[in-house]
Design a protein around this motif. Structure first.
Motif, PDB file in Angstrom:
ATOM      1  N   ALA A   1       0.849  -1.197   0.000  1.00 48.19           N
ATOM      2  CA  ALA A   1       0.000   0.000   0.000  1.00 48.19           C
ATOM      3  C   ALA A   1       0.879   1.240   0.000  1.00 48.19           C
ATOM      4  O   ALA A   1       2.024   1.204   0.457  1.00 48.19           O
ATOM      5  N   PHE A   2       0.335   2.339  -0.527  1.00 48.94           N
ATOM      6  CA  PHE A   2       1.060   3.605  -0.585  1.00 48.94           C
ATOM      7  C   PHE A   2       0.131   4.760  -0.225  1.00 48.94           C
ATOM      8  O   PHE A   2      -1.064   4.722  -0.500  1.00 48.94           O
ATOM      9  N   ILE A   3       0.727   5.787   0.359  1.00 49.82           N
ATOM     10  CA  ILE A   3       0.040   7.054   0.539  1.00 49.82           C
ATOM     11  C   ILE A   3       0.947   8.152  -0.015  1.00 49.82           C
ATOM     12  O   ILE A   3       2.172   8.096   0.140  1.00 49.82           O
ATOM     13  N   SER A   4       0.349   9.105  -0.712  1.00 49.15           N
ATOM     14  CA  SER A   4       1.066  10.281  -1.205  1.00 49.15           C
ATOM     15  C   SER A   4       0.652  11.456  -0.329  1.00 49.15           C
ATOM     16  O   SER A   4      -0.516  11.847  -0.326  1.00 49.15           O
ATOM     17  N   PHE A   5       1.580  11.999   0.444  1.00 41.81           N
ATOM     18  CA  PHE A   5       1.236  12.989   1.466  1.00 41.81           C
ATOM     19  C   PHE A   5       0.423  14.163   0.915  1.00 41.81           C
ATOM     20  O   PHE A   5      -0.613  14.521   1.466  1.00 41.81           O
ATOM     21  N   HIS A   6       0.894  14.763  -0.143  1.00 39.65           N
ATOM     22  CA  HIS A   6       0.210  15.945  -0.676  1.00 39.65           C
ATOM     23  C   HIS A   6      -1.148  15.590  -1.286  1.00 39.65           C
ATOM     24  O   HIS A   6      -2.119  16.337  -1.147  1.00 39.65           O
ATOM     25  N   ASP A   7      -1.217  14.452  -1.962  1.00 38.55           N
ATOM     26  CA  ASP A   7      -2.470  14.054  -2.613  1.00 38.55           C
ATOM     27  C   ASP A   7      -3.503  13.557  -1.605  1.00 38.55           C
ATOM     28  O   ASP A   7      -4.704  13.715  -1.812  1.00 38.55           O
ATOM     29  N   ASP A   8      -3.023  12.915  -0.542  1.00 40.31           N
ATOM     30  CA  ASP A   8      -3.917  12.302   0.448  1.00 40.31           C
ATOM     31  C   ASP A   8      -3.877  13.063   1.769  1.00 40.31           C
ATOM     32  O   ASP A   8      -3.889  12.466   2.846  1.00 40.31           O
ATOM     33  N   ILE A   9      -3.851  14.379   1.678  1.00 37.27           N
ATOM     34  CA  ILE A   9      -3.636  15.221   2.854  1.00 37.27           C
ATOM     35  C   ILE A   9      -4.699  15.015   3.942  1.00 37.27           C
ATOM     36  O   ILE A   9      -4.423  15.219   5.126  1.00 37.27           O
ATOM     37  N   ASN A  10      -5.881  14.587   3.563  1.00 39.33           N
ATOM     38  CA  ASN A  10      -6.940  14.375   4.549  1.00 39.33           C
ATOM     39  C   ASN A  10      -6.912  12.978   5.172  1.00 39.33           C
ATOM     40  O   ASN A  10      -7.752  12.654   6.009  1.00 39.33           O
ATOM     41  N   HIS A  11      -5.935  12.175   4.761  1.00 40.83           N
ATOM     42  CA  HIS A  11      -5.841  10.794   5.276  1.00 40.83           C
ATOM     43  C   HIS A  11      -4.413  10.471   5.697  1.00 40.83           C
ATOM     44  O   HIS A  11      -3.957   9.345   5.530  1.00 40.83           O
ATOM     45  N   LEU A  12      -3.717  11.457   6.235  1.00 43.55           N
ATOM     46  CA  LEU A  12      -2.290  11.303   6.508  1.00 43.55           C
ATOM     47  C   LEU A  12      -1.963  10.240   7.556  1.00 43.55           C
ATOM     48  O   LEU A  12      -0.840   9.756   7.617  1.00 43.55           O
ATOM     49  N   MET A  13      -2.914   9.899   8.410  1.00 46.26           N
ATOM     50  CA  MET A  13      -2.629   8.882   9.407  1.00 46.26           C
ATOM     51  C   MET A  13      -3.044   7.482   8.943  1.00 46.26           C
ATOM     52  O   MET A  13      -2.995   6.521   9.712  1.00 46.26           O
ATOM     53  N   SER A  14      -3.435   7.387   7.684  1.00 48.19           N
ATOM     54  CA  SER A  14      -3.720   6.064   7.115  1.00 48.19           C
ATOM     55  C   SER A  14      -2.448   5.509   6.485  1.00 48.19           C
ATOM     56  O   SER A  14      -1.437   6.209   6.362  1.00 48.19           O
ATOM     57  N   ALA A  15      -2.519   4.244   6.084  1.00 49.68           N
ATOM     58  CA  ALA A  15      -1.412   3.627   5.342  1.00 49.68           C
ATOM     59  C   ALA A  15      -1.616   3.795   3.850  1.00 49.68           C
ATOM     60  O   ALA A  15      -0.883   3.225   3.050  1.00 49.68           O
ATOM     61  N   GLY A  16      -2.626   4.589   3.479  1.00 54.65           N
ATOM     62  CA  GLY A  16      -2.906   4.815   2.069  1.00 54.65           C
ATOM     63  C   GLY A  16      -3.834   3.756   1.498  1.00 54.65           C
ATOM     64  O   GLY A  16      -4.615   3.126   2.223  1.00 54.65           O
ATOM     65  N   LYS A  17      -3.730   3.568   0.205  1.00 54.01           N
ATOM     66  CA  LYS A  17      -4.563   2.585  -0.495  1.00 54.01           C
ATOM     67  C   LYS A  17      -3.674   1.491  -1.084  1.00 54.01           C
ATOM     68  O   LYS A  17      -2.460   1.635  -1.153  1.00 54.01           O
ATOM     69  N   ALA A  18      -4.317   0.426  -1.522  1.00 54.69           N
ATOM     70  CA  ALA A  18      -3.578  -0.688  -2.123  1.00 54.69           C
ATOM     71  C   ALA A  18      -2.725  -0.197  -3.293  1.00 54.69           C
ATOM     72  O   ALA A  18      -3.148   0.652  -4.079  1.00 54.69           O
ATOM     73  N   SER A  19      -1.519  -0.730  -3.402  1.00 59.00           N
ATOM     74  CA  SER A  19      -0.608  -0.372  -4.487  1.00 59.00           C
ATOM     75  C   SER A  19      -1.177  -0.830  -5.831  1.00 59.00           C
ATOM     76  O   SER A  19      -2.084  -1.665  -5.877  1.00 59.00           O
ATOM     77  N   PRO A  20      -0.635  -0.308  -6.932  1.00 60.14           N
ATOM     78  CA  PRO A  20      -1.072  -0.792  -8.248  1.00 60.14           C
ATOM     79  C   PRO A  20      -0.944  -2.313  -8.332  1.00 60.14           C
ATOM     80  O   PRO A  20       0.012  -2.894  -7.804  1.00 60.14           O
ATOM     81  N   ASN A  21      -1.919  -2.958  -8.960  1.00 58.94           N
ATOM     82  CA  ASN A  21      -1.911  -4.409  -9.180  1.00 58.94           C
ATOM     83  C   ASN A  21      -1.941  -5.216  -7.885  1.00 58.94           C
ATOM     84  O   ASN A  21      -1.495  -6.361  -7.840  1.00 58.94           O
ATOM     85  N   THR A  22      -2.461  -4.601  -6.825  1.00 55.21           N
ATOM     86  CA  THR A  22      -2.505  -5.242  -5.511  1.00 55.21           C
ATOM     87  C   THR A  22      -3.922  -5.133  -4.945  1.00 55.21           C
ATOM     88  O   THR A  22      -4.595  -4.126  -5.135  1.00 55.21           O
TER      89      THR A  22
END
Length: 484
Positions: free
Chosen positions: A298-319
Motif C-alpha cells: 500500500a502507498f500514501i502520497s502525502f500531498h495528494d492524500d492530505i486528509n488521510h495522513l494517518m492512514s497507510a494509504g490505499k492498495a498499491s497498483p496491481n494489488t
C-alpha cells in the motif's frame, strides 16, 4: 521479464548512460552488464543453478554486479547485513547451506568468505564472455532469500521469485512515477527489502543510482545531492528525525530539485509528515506499507492524500487488500480485522517450510500480514497494530500504537512502547515502557491520558527504559519487551 533482462536491454539501448555512482567512480550500463556477465561466468564454474550464495550487502558497486551476476547464473541470493552477528550468521548458514559466502562480513568467524574481487576473475575454462546471447533465469525460480528480523523465535527465510521481484518493482515505479531520468541517492541498508527494492527499481527503469554509505554525515549527504543532481531518495522516519536534528530545514534548499521521496518501515508522526510537506511542497512524498513477504502493498502520497495522513494509504497498483476476521471471513468497511494482501509481489513461500504450512498464512488467496486494522469506504487502510501486539483488556482491544501516540506528546517522554501484562481480573492490562528526557511523575501522566483515552486503555504499569529495542529500520520490537 526480470530485472536482469531489463539491465541487459538498457546496456543495449543506452550503453553509455551512467548506471551507478559511488564517490568518484561511475559505471555505465554497458560496463555494469559486462561485470554482471563476468560474475555469472565465474559462478557457473563454481556452483550449479539453485545453489545458495550468501552475499554481504555492502553499499558498493561490486555488490550490485555480484548480486545480479549470481542471479544470471541461476544462484539463489541470500543478502545479509555486513554487521550480521555470529549467531544470526550461523543460523542463516545452517538453514540455507550456501555453496559460497562472498563479500565483507565483520563477524565471519570460522566461515570462509571470498572477497568480491574474486568473482571477477575469468576462469581458465572461459573462452570469452558472451554479452548478448544470454540465458536469463526462469521468472518462477527463487531469486532471493530474505531473512526477517525475527522479533520472536527464529527469523524466517522469505523466498522471492524473479516474478515477485519484478512485480514489486513495477508496482512501486508505477505509483512513485519513476522514470529513466531519475537520479536516486541510496543511503538505506540494502540487506533489507526496502533498500534492495529501491536498487532494483532504479535499475529496472534505466535510471542512475548514487550509492551513499548512510545518512550519518549530513555534509556528505547534501554534498552528493548537489554534485549528482539527485532527484529522489528513500528513507525511514528515524532518518528524517536525524536530518532535522543535524541540519534543520536544509532539505528545503532542494525543494525544486527533489522529484520524489519514498518513506517506509516504521511509524511516522503526523507532525513530522506535515513538516516534510511544508519544506517540500512540490515533491512527491510517499510512504509505503508492506513487509518482506509482500513488499510495498500500500502507498500514501502525502500531498495528494492530505486528509488521510494517518492512514497507510490505499492498495498499491496491481494489488488487492482485504480485511478478514480471525475466523477467516471478510469483514465490511471500518471493521477491524487482519490485513490481508493479494498480488504477484507476494512471496512464493518460506525456505524449508512445506507448502501446506505456508498455505496456512492465507485466507481465500490473500496473504495474512499479521497486522490488525480496517479499510474505510474510500479504500484507505488504517493500521491498529500487529495482531500479536494487540492488548486484550477484559475483552476490549487496545492498540499499543494509539496509547504510544498520546504518551509521546507528553513533555519529557521521548518515545514509548506498550505491551500487555497479565492481570488476574482482566486477563491483560497495559504496561508502558518510556524513554524520558527528565524525571516524570507517571501519576501525572495517567491524568493527562484520562482526558484523551478510555480508562481501560490507560497503562496500569510504567517503567523507565534507556532505549527501546528496534529493528535496523527503526521498528519498535514490542514483543522483545516481554522478556525484559
Amino acid at each position: 521479464m526480470t530485472i536482469e533482462k531489463l539491465v541487459f536491454q538498457h546496456a543495449q539501448e543506452t550503453p553509455l548512460k551512467t548506471a551507478i555512482i559511488q564517490g568518484k567512480v561511475e559505471v555505465s550500463y554497458s560496463q555494469l552488464w559486462t561485470d554482471i556477465c563476468l560474475v555469472a561466468s565465474w559462478f557457473r564454474n563454481k556452483a550449479k543453478s539453485g545453489d545458495r550464495v550468501v552475499i554481504s550487502a555492502s553499499k558498493e558497486i561490486d555488490f550490485v554486479s555480484t548480486y545480479l551476476g549470481a542471479h544470471l547464473a541461476g544462484m539463489i541470493c541470500v543478502p545479509i547485513d555486513v554487521e550480521t552477528n555470529d549467531i544470526r550468521l550461523k543460523r542463516i548458514v545452517d538453514v540455507t547451506q550456501p555453496k559460497i559466502i562472498i563479500g565483507e562480513l565483520r563477524n565471519k568467524g570460522e566461515y570462509h568468505v571470498l572477497p568480491f574481487s574474486e568473482c571477477k576473475q575469468l576462469s581458465s575454462q572461459d573462452n570469452g564472455l558472451n554479452l548478448e546471447n544470454v540465458t536469463f533465469p526462469n521468472e518462477n525460480d527463487i531469486a532471493d532469500l530474505l531473512f526477517t528480523t525475527g522479533t520472536t523465535g527464529l527469523p524466517k527465510g522469505v523466498a522471492l521469485t524473479y516474478a515477485n521481484l519484478m512485480a514489486a518493482a513495477s508496482n512501486i515505479n508505477e505509483f512513485m512515477g519513476n522514470t529513466a531520468d531519475d537520479v536516486e541517492m541510496l543511503a538505506l541498508p540494502i540487506s533489507h527489502s526496502f533498500g534492495l527494492g529501491r536498487l532494483r527499481c532504479v535499475l529496472a527503469k534505466g535510471a542512475t543510482l548514487v550509492l551513499l554509505g548512510s545518512f550519518a554525515s549530513m555534509k556528505k549527504f547534501y554534498g552528493e545531492m548537489e554534485r549528482c543532481n539527485v532527484t529522489g531518495f528513500g528513507m525511514v522516519p528515524a532518518s528524517w528525525l536525524y536530518m532535522l536534528k543535524m541540519s534543520g530545514n536544509r532539505i528545503e534548499q532542494f525543494a525544486n530539485q527533489l522529484k520524489y521521496i519514498e518513506i517506509g518501515s516504521a511509524f511516522m508522526s503526523l507532525e513530522n509528515k506535515q513538516k516534510l510537506m511544508e519544506l517540500l511542497p512540490n515533491t512527491r512524498i510517499c510512504m509505503h506499507y508492506g513487509l518482506t513477504e509482500a513488499s510495498r502493498s500500500a502507498f500514501i502520497s502525502f500531498h495528494d492524500d492530505i486528509n488521510h495522513l494517518m492512514s497507510a494509504g490505499k492498495a498499491s497498483p496491481n494489488t488487492e487488500i482485504a480485511i478478514f476476521s480471525e475466523q477467516g471471513k471478510r469483514v465490511g468497511y471500518n471493521v477491524d480485522g487482519e490485513v490481508c494482501v493479494k498480488g504477484n509481489h507476494v512471496c512464493s513461500g518460506y525456505w524449508n517450510v512445506s507448502d501446506k504450512m505456508f498455505n496456512e498464512d492465507f485466507f481465500d488467496g490473500y496473504f495474512r500480514t499479521g497486522d490488525w486494522g480496517h479499510v474505510d469506504e474510500d479504500g484507505y487502510i488504517y493500521l491498529v497494530s500487529r495482531k500479536k501486539e494487540i492488548i486484550n483488556v477484559g475483552g476490549k482491544k487496545v492498540s499499543p500504537i494509539e496509547v504510544e501516540e498520546h504518551l509521546n506528546e507528553i513533555d519529557g517522554i521521548v518515545e514509548s512502547a506498550c505491551i500487555s501484562v497479565h492481570d488476574d481480573v482482566l486477563g491483560e492490562v497495559v504496561k508502558a515502557y518510556c524513554v524520558c528526557s527528565k524525571d516524570i511523575d507517571f501519576n501525572d501522566v495517567k491524568k493527562v491520558l484520562l482526558k484523551k483515552l478510555e480508562t481501560y486503555k490507560i497503562p496500569v504499569y510504567f517503567e523507565n527504559i534507556d532505549i527501546l529495542p528496534k529493528t535496523h529500520n527503526g521498528k519498535i520490537q514490542r514483543l522483545k519487551l516481554k522478556v525484559l
